[in-house]
Design an enzyme around this catalytic site. Structure first.
Site, PDB file in Angstrom:
ATOM      1  N   GLY A 169       0.605  -1.246  -0.212  1.00  0.00           N
ATOM      2  CA  GLY A 169       0.058   0.084  -0.011  1.00  0.00           C
ATOM      3  C   GLY A 169       0.721   1.519  -0.145  1.00  0.00           C
ATOM      4  O   GLY A 169       0.338   2.441  -0.369  1.00  0.00           O
ATOM      5  N   GLU A 178       3.812   3.996   5.998  1.00  0.00           N
ATOM      6  CA  GLU A 178       2.661   3.214   5.886  1.00  0.00           C
ATOM      7  C   GLU A 178       1.689   4.013   5.228  1.00  0.00           C
ATOM      8  O   GLU A 178       1.559   5.250   5.132  1.00  0.00           O
ATOM      9  CB  GLU A 178       2.230   2.802   7.287  1.00  0.00           C
ATOM     10  CG  GLU A 178       0.988   1.913   7.282  1.00  0.00           C
ATOM     11  CD  GLU A 178       1.269   0.555   6.879  1.00  0.00           C
ATOM     12  OE1 GLU A 178       1.184   0.489   5.406  1.00  0.00           O
ATOM     13  OE2 GLU A 178       1.022  -0.438   7.637  1.00  0.00           O
ATOM     14  N   ASP A 229      -4.855   1.629  10.807  1.00  0.00           N
ATOM     15  CA  ASP A 229      -6.283   1.214  11.195  1.00  0.00           C
ATOM     16  C   ASP A 229      -6.464   0.815  12.469  1.00  0.00           C
ATOM     17  O   ASP A 229      -6.400   1.837  13.482  1.00  0.00           O
ATOM     18  CB  ASP A 229      -6.995   0.359  10.029  1.00  0.00           C
ATOM     19  CG  ASP A 229      -8.321  -0.129  10.219  1.00  0.00           C
ATOM     20  OD1 ASP A 229      -8.829   0.584  11.067  1.00  0.00           O
ATOM     21  OD2 ASP A 229      -8.710  -1.123   9.635  1.00  0.00           O
ATOM     22  N   ASP A 235      -5.741  -0.632  -1.935  1.00  0.00           N
ATOM     23  CA  ASP A 235      -6.346  -1.477  -3.046  1.00  0.00           C
ATOM     24  C   ASP A 235      -7.868  -2.049  -2.267  1.00  0.00           C
ATOM     25  O   ASP A 235      -7.945  -1.942  -1.191  1.00  0.00           O
ATOM     26  CB  ASP A 235      -5.727  -2.785  -3.291  1.00  0.00           C
ATOM     27  CG  ASP A 235      -5.738  -3.636  -2.032  1.00  0.00           C
ATOM     28  OD1 ASP A 235      -5.359  -3.310  -0.882  1.00  0.00           O
ATOM     29  OD2 ASP A 235      -5.974  -4.764  -2.031  1.00  0.00           O
TER      30      ASP A 235
HETATM   31  P1  5GP Z   1      -4.052  -2.113  10.837  1.00  0.00           P
HETATM   32  O1  5GP Z   1      -2.873  -3.105  11.068  1.00  0.00           O
HETATM   33  O2  5GP Z   1      -3.634  -1.063  11.319  1.00  0.00           O
HETATM   34  O3  5GP Z   1      -5.382  -2.532  11.279  1.00  0.00           O
HETATM   35  O4  5GP Z   1      -3.958  -2.075   9.287  1.00  0.00           O
HETATM   36  C1  5GP Z   1      -3.217  -1.766   8.249  1.00  0.00           C
HETATM   37  C2  5GP Z   1      -3.268  -2.173   7.094  1.00  0.00           C
HETATM   38  O5  5GP Z   1      -4.411  -2.441   6.633  1.00  0.00           O
HETATM   39  C3  5GP Z   1      -2.969  -0.959   6.178  1.00  0.00           C
HETATM   40  O6  5GP Z   1      -1.495  -1.331   5.935  1.00  0.00           O
HETATM   41  C4  5GP Z   1      -3.735  -1.360   4.654  1.00  0.00           C
HETATM   42  O7  5GP Z   1      -3.028  -2.542   3.993  1.00  0.00           O
HETATM   43  C5  5GP Z   1      -5.103  -2.163   5.319  1.00  0.00           C
HETATM   44  N1  5GP Z   1      -6.171  -1.238   5.390  1.00  0.00           N
HETATM   45  C6  5GP Z   1      -6.523  -0.626   6.626  1.00  0.00           C
HETATM   46  N2  5GP Z   1      -7.771   0.047   6.356  1.00  0.00           N
HETATM   47  C7  5GP Z   1      -7.754   0.147   5.199  1.00  0.00           C
HETATM   48  C8  5GP Z   1      -8.779   0.860   4.140  1.00  0.00           C
HETATM   49  O8  5GP Z   1      -9.563   1.527   4.707  1.00  0.00           O
HETATM   50  N3  5GP Z   1      -8.563   0.614   2.703  1.00  0.00           N
HETATM   51  C9  5GP Z   1      -7.672  -0.284   2.433  1.00  0.00           C
HETATM   52  N4  5GP Z   1      -7.351  -0.574   1.033  1.00  0.00           N
HETATM   53  N5  5GP Z   1      -6.772  -0.713   3.157  1.00  0.00           N
HETATM   54  C10 5GP Z   1      -7.150  -0.682   4.679  1.00  0.00           C
END
Ligand code: 5GP
Length: 186
Positions: free
Chosen positions: A53, A108, A112, A168
């Site tokens: 990403g 990053e 999320d 994506d």
């Molecule tokens: P976390 O580990 O913080 O929950 O998520 C991080 C990863 O989840 C990001 O690097 C990304 O790849 C994916 N991600 C989180 N939210 C989104 C979103 O709204 N859209 C997309 N396409 N990917 C997300």
């Protein structure tokens, strides 16, 4: 160079509407670059992009800084092809660079829940760098439940599923030049 900038797009059968324009992204990255120039002057930082990403953000961010710097990549997966995190981090590619004693900037696309970034920061610290900083283009602050370090943020956004500018949906939409949010019927 000209860009395709539609107001809405269909990606894998779902409708997404423009949420952050190219103009807004460019302006924010220019400011972030200036801040990094100042904070990392004489520190020769190494940017570590988290694939897939972050690749577009990293490319633009690196070109907005003027100080000497290096780049490397790690690859993680936590979403698979879904719109919600799997809750597990899978490491798909390690870094090649030696980071001991170096100033590391983890790059990053989006934080999320914070799980991936927490994993990355802890992992990086084991390599004994001089410092670890975190920059993310997007931060879903309300969704972040892990205690995670975020030093620089492009945009704080609500808990929406977003697409484009490297992000994506089931591997599609990364090439969109703006950020789009999933359209939810009221
Ligand atoms: P976390 O580990 O913080 O929950 O998520 C991080 C990863 O989840 C990001 O690097 C990304 O790849 C994916 N991600 C989180 N939210 C989104 C979103 O709204 N859209 C997309 N396409 N990917 C997300």
């Amino acid at each position: 160079m000209s860009f395709y900038l539609p107001e809405s797009v269909d990606c894998n059968g779902e409708l997404f509407k423009v949420f952050i324009t190219k103009e807004q992204i460019d302006a924010r990255i220019e400011l972030l670059g200036k801040k990094l120039d100042k904070d990392f002057e004489d520190k020769h930082p190494i940017f570590i992009g988290i694939l897939n990403g972050a690749f577009i953000f990293l490319a633009d961010l690196m070109r907005s800084v003027t100080i000497p710097c290096e780049v490397d990549f790690m690859k993680l997966s936590s979403y698979g092809d879904e719109k919600v995190s799997s809750g597990q981090v899978t490491e798909l590619k390690e870094i090649d660079a030696k980071v001991k004693g170096r100033h590391v900037i983890l790059v990053e696309d989006i934080v999320d829940t914070g799980l991936s970034m927490k994993y990355m920061v802890e992992k990086m610290k084991k390599h004994n760098p001089a410092s670890v900083s975190v920059i993310t283009l997007l931060h879903k602050k309300e969704a972040t439940k892990h205690d995670v370090q975020v030093d620089y943020v492009g945009f704080e956004i609500p808990t929406k599923f977003v697409l484009g500018y490297g992000l994506d949906y089931a591997q599609e939409g990364r090439n969109l030049a703006q950020i789009y949010a999933l359209h939810e019927e009221e």
